[in-house]
Scaffold this motif. Structure first.
Motif, mmCIF file in Angstrom:
data_model
loop_
_atom_site.group_PDB
_atom_site.id
_atom_site.type_symbol
_atom_site.label_atom_id
_atom_site.label_comp_id
_atom_site.label_asym_id
_atom_site.label_seq_id
_atom_site.Cartn_x
_atom_site.Cartn_y
_atom_site.Cartn_z
ATOM 1 N N HIS A 23 34.997 18.890 57.196
ATOM 2 C CA HIS A 23 34.134 18.661 58.147
ATOM 3 C C HIS A 23 34.221 20.092 58.977
ATOM 4 C CE1 HIS A 23 32.860 17.322 62.118
ATOM 5 N NE2 HIS A 23 31.732 17.150 61.355
ATOM 6 N N GLN A 24 35.504 20.375 59.495
ATOM 7 C CA GLN A 24 35.725 21.397 60.637
ATOM 8 C C GLN A 24 35.211 22.725 59.977
ATOM 9 O OE1 GLN A 24 39.801 21.620 62.014
ATOM 10 N NE2 GLN A 24 39.350 22.780 63.611
ATOM 11 N N ALA A 25 35.467 23.097 58.769
ATOM 12 C CA ALA A 25 35.062 24.195 58.207
ATOM 13 C C ALA A 25 33.568 24.536 57.774
ATOM 14 C CB ALA A 25 35.912 24.375 56.874
ATOM 15 N N THR A 26 32.859 23.173 57.517
ATOM 16 C CA THR A 26 31.485 23.306 57.018
ATOM 17 C C THR A 26 30.438 22.699 58.195
ATOM 18 O OG1 THR A 26 31.625 21.228 55.983
ATOM 19 C CG2 THR A 26 32.441 23.188 54.645
ATOM 20 N N GLY A 27 31.006 21.590 59.022
ATOM 21 C CA GLY A 27 30.179 21.153 59.589
ATOM 22 C C GLY A 27 29.471 19.940 59.196
ATOM 23 N N LYS A 28 29.569 19.696 57.684
ATOM 24 C CA LYS A 28 29.299 18.438 57.039
ATOM 25 C C LYS A 28 30.013 17.467 56.900
ATOM 26 C CE LYS A 28 25.978 21.735 54.645
ATOM 27 N NZ LYS A 28 25.665 22.380 53.413
ATOM 28 N N SER A 29 29.626 16.249 56.886
ATOM 29 C CA SER A 29 30.642 15.184 56.548
ATOM 30 C C SER A 29 30.983 14.847 55.058
ATOM 31 C CB SER A 29 30.034 13.966 57.056
ATOM 32 O OG SER A 29 29.784 14.113 58.395
ATOM 33 N N PRO A 30 32.072 14.996 54.608
ATOM 34 C CA PRO A 30 32.569 14.653 53.179
ATOM 35 C C PRO A 30 32.408 13.357 52.862
ATOM 36 C CG PRO A 30 34.466 15.053 54.522
ATOM 37 C CD PRO A 30 33.393 15.364 55.531
ATOM 38 N N ASP A 57 50.385 19.538 69.650
ATOM 39 C CA ASP A 57 50.409 19.908 71.049
ATOM 40 C C ASP A 57 49.424 18.485 71.768
ATOM 41 O OD1 ASP A 57 47.579 20.146 70.315
ATOM 42 O OD2 ASP A 57 47.160 22.131 70.981
ATOM 43 N N LYS A 58 49.179 17.527 70.961
ATOM 44 C CA LYS A 58 48.623 16.240 71.529
ATOM 45 C C LYS A 58 47.114 16.443 71.650
ATOM 46 C CE LYS A 58 52.587 14.296 71.793
ATOM 47 N NZ LYS A 58 53.438 14.034 70.624
ATOM 48 N N THR A 59 46.443 17.487 71.277
ATOM 49 C CA THR A 59 45.099 17.504 71.237
ATOM 50 C C THR A 59 44.625 16.696 70.073
ATOM 51 O OG1 THR A 59 44.880 19.597 70.095
ATOM 52 C CG2 THR A 59 44.916 19.827 72.614
ATOM 53 N N GLU A 60 43.226 16.308 70.123
ATOM 54 C CA GLU A 60 42.586 15.159 69.068
ATOM 55 C C GLU A 60 41.425 16.055 68.653
ATOM 56 O OE1 GLU A 60 42.375 11.296 70.503
ATOM 57 O OE2 GLU A 60 44.444 11.014 70.025
ATOM 58 N N SER A 61 40.901 15.943 67.485
ATOM 59 C CA SER A 61 39.746 16.306 66.881
ATOM 60 C C SER A 61 39.108 15.033 66.053
ATOM 61 C CB SER A 61 39.583 17.338 66.412
ATOM 62 O OG SER A 61 40.486 17.187 65.123
ATOM 63 N N CYS A 62 37.742 14.970 66.544
ATOM 64 C CA CYS A 62 37.233 13.588 65.478
ATOM 65 C C CYS A 62 36.356 14.449 64.289
ATOM 66 C CB CYS A 62 36.370 12.880 66.461
ATOM 67 S SG CYS A 62 37.281 12.197 67.751
ATOM 68 N N HIS A 63 36.320 13.639 63.313
ATOM 69 C CA HIS A 63 35.473 14.046 61.997
ATOM 70 C C HIS A 63 34.796 12.977 61.362
ATOM 71 C CE1 HIS A 63 37.653 17.921 62.586
ATOM 72 N NE2 HIS A 63 38.534 17.107 63.000
#
Length: 134
Positions: A23-30, A57-63
Motif C-alpha cells: 500500500h505504501q509503495a503503490t497507493g493501492k489497497s491489497p 521510533d513509535k511513529t505509526e502509519s495506517c494502510h
C-alpha cells in the motif's frame, strides 16, 4: 505497473507487513485472503480493514486493505504473495486455485522449506517465484 490488485494469502505478521508495504509503495489497497473471518484481522462491514504499523521510533502509519475468504473471490488473481507456513502452502494455494489466472505471478514467502517444489509442481501454469532467506 500492473493494474491488477495484489492478493496476499495469509494474514499473519508477514502477510500484514507485506500488505502495508505494498500500500505504501503503490497507493493501492491489497486484498488479504483469510481462512475464516472469525480469526482474521479486524474489519468493518464492507470487507475493509486498516493495518496500523508502529515503527521503532513509535511513529505509526495506517494502510487500508480489503479482506476476503477464498470463496468470496470473484475476479481472477494475477498477482499473489503467499505468506503461510511452508506446511500450509499447498493447501492454501489449492483453496484459491479456481480463481488463479493462467500465468499468475506467485511469490512464496514461507517460513520453512519443502513446500516450494510441491507448489510449483501442482501449479505449472503459474509463474512461481521463491524467496529464500539465507
Amino acid at each position: 505497473m500492473s493494474s491488477h490488485p495484489w492478493y496476499i494469502l495469509g494474514a499473519g505478521s508477514i502477510g500484514c507487513l507485506w500488505a502495508a508495504t505494498l500500500h505504501q509503495a503503490t497507493g493501492k489497497s491489497p486484498v488479504m485472503i483469510v481462512r475464516n473471518r472469525e480469526h482474521s484481522i479486524n474489519e468493518n462491514t464492507d470487507k475493509k480493514a486498516v493495518l496500523t504499523l508502529t515503527r521503532l521510533d513509535k511513529t505509526e502509519s495506517c494502510h487500508p486493505v480489503s479482506v476476503v475468504t477464498a470463496d468470496e473471490i470473484t475476479a481472477p488473481i494475477h498477482q499473489l504473495i503467499v505468506c503461510t507456513k511452508a506446511s500450509d502452502a499447498l493447501t492454501a494455494m489449492n483453496s484459491i486455485s479456481p480463481v488463479l489466472a493462467k500465468h499468475c505471478n506467485v511469490l512464496l514467502l514461507q517460513n520453512g522449506m519443502g513446500s516450494q517444489e510441491a507448489v510449483a509442481e501442482a501449479f505449472p501454469a503459474q509463474n512461481i517465484w521463491i524467496w529464500l532467506n539465507h
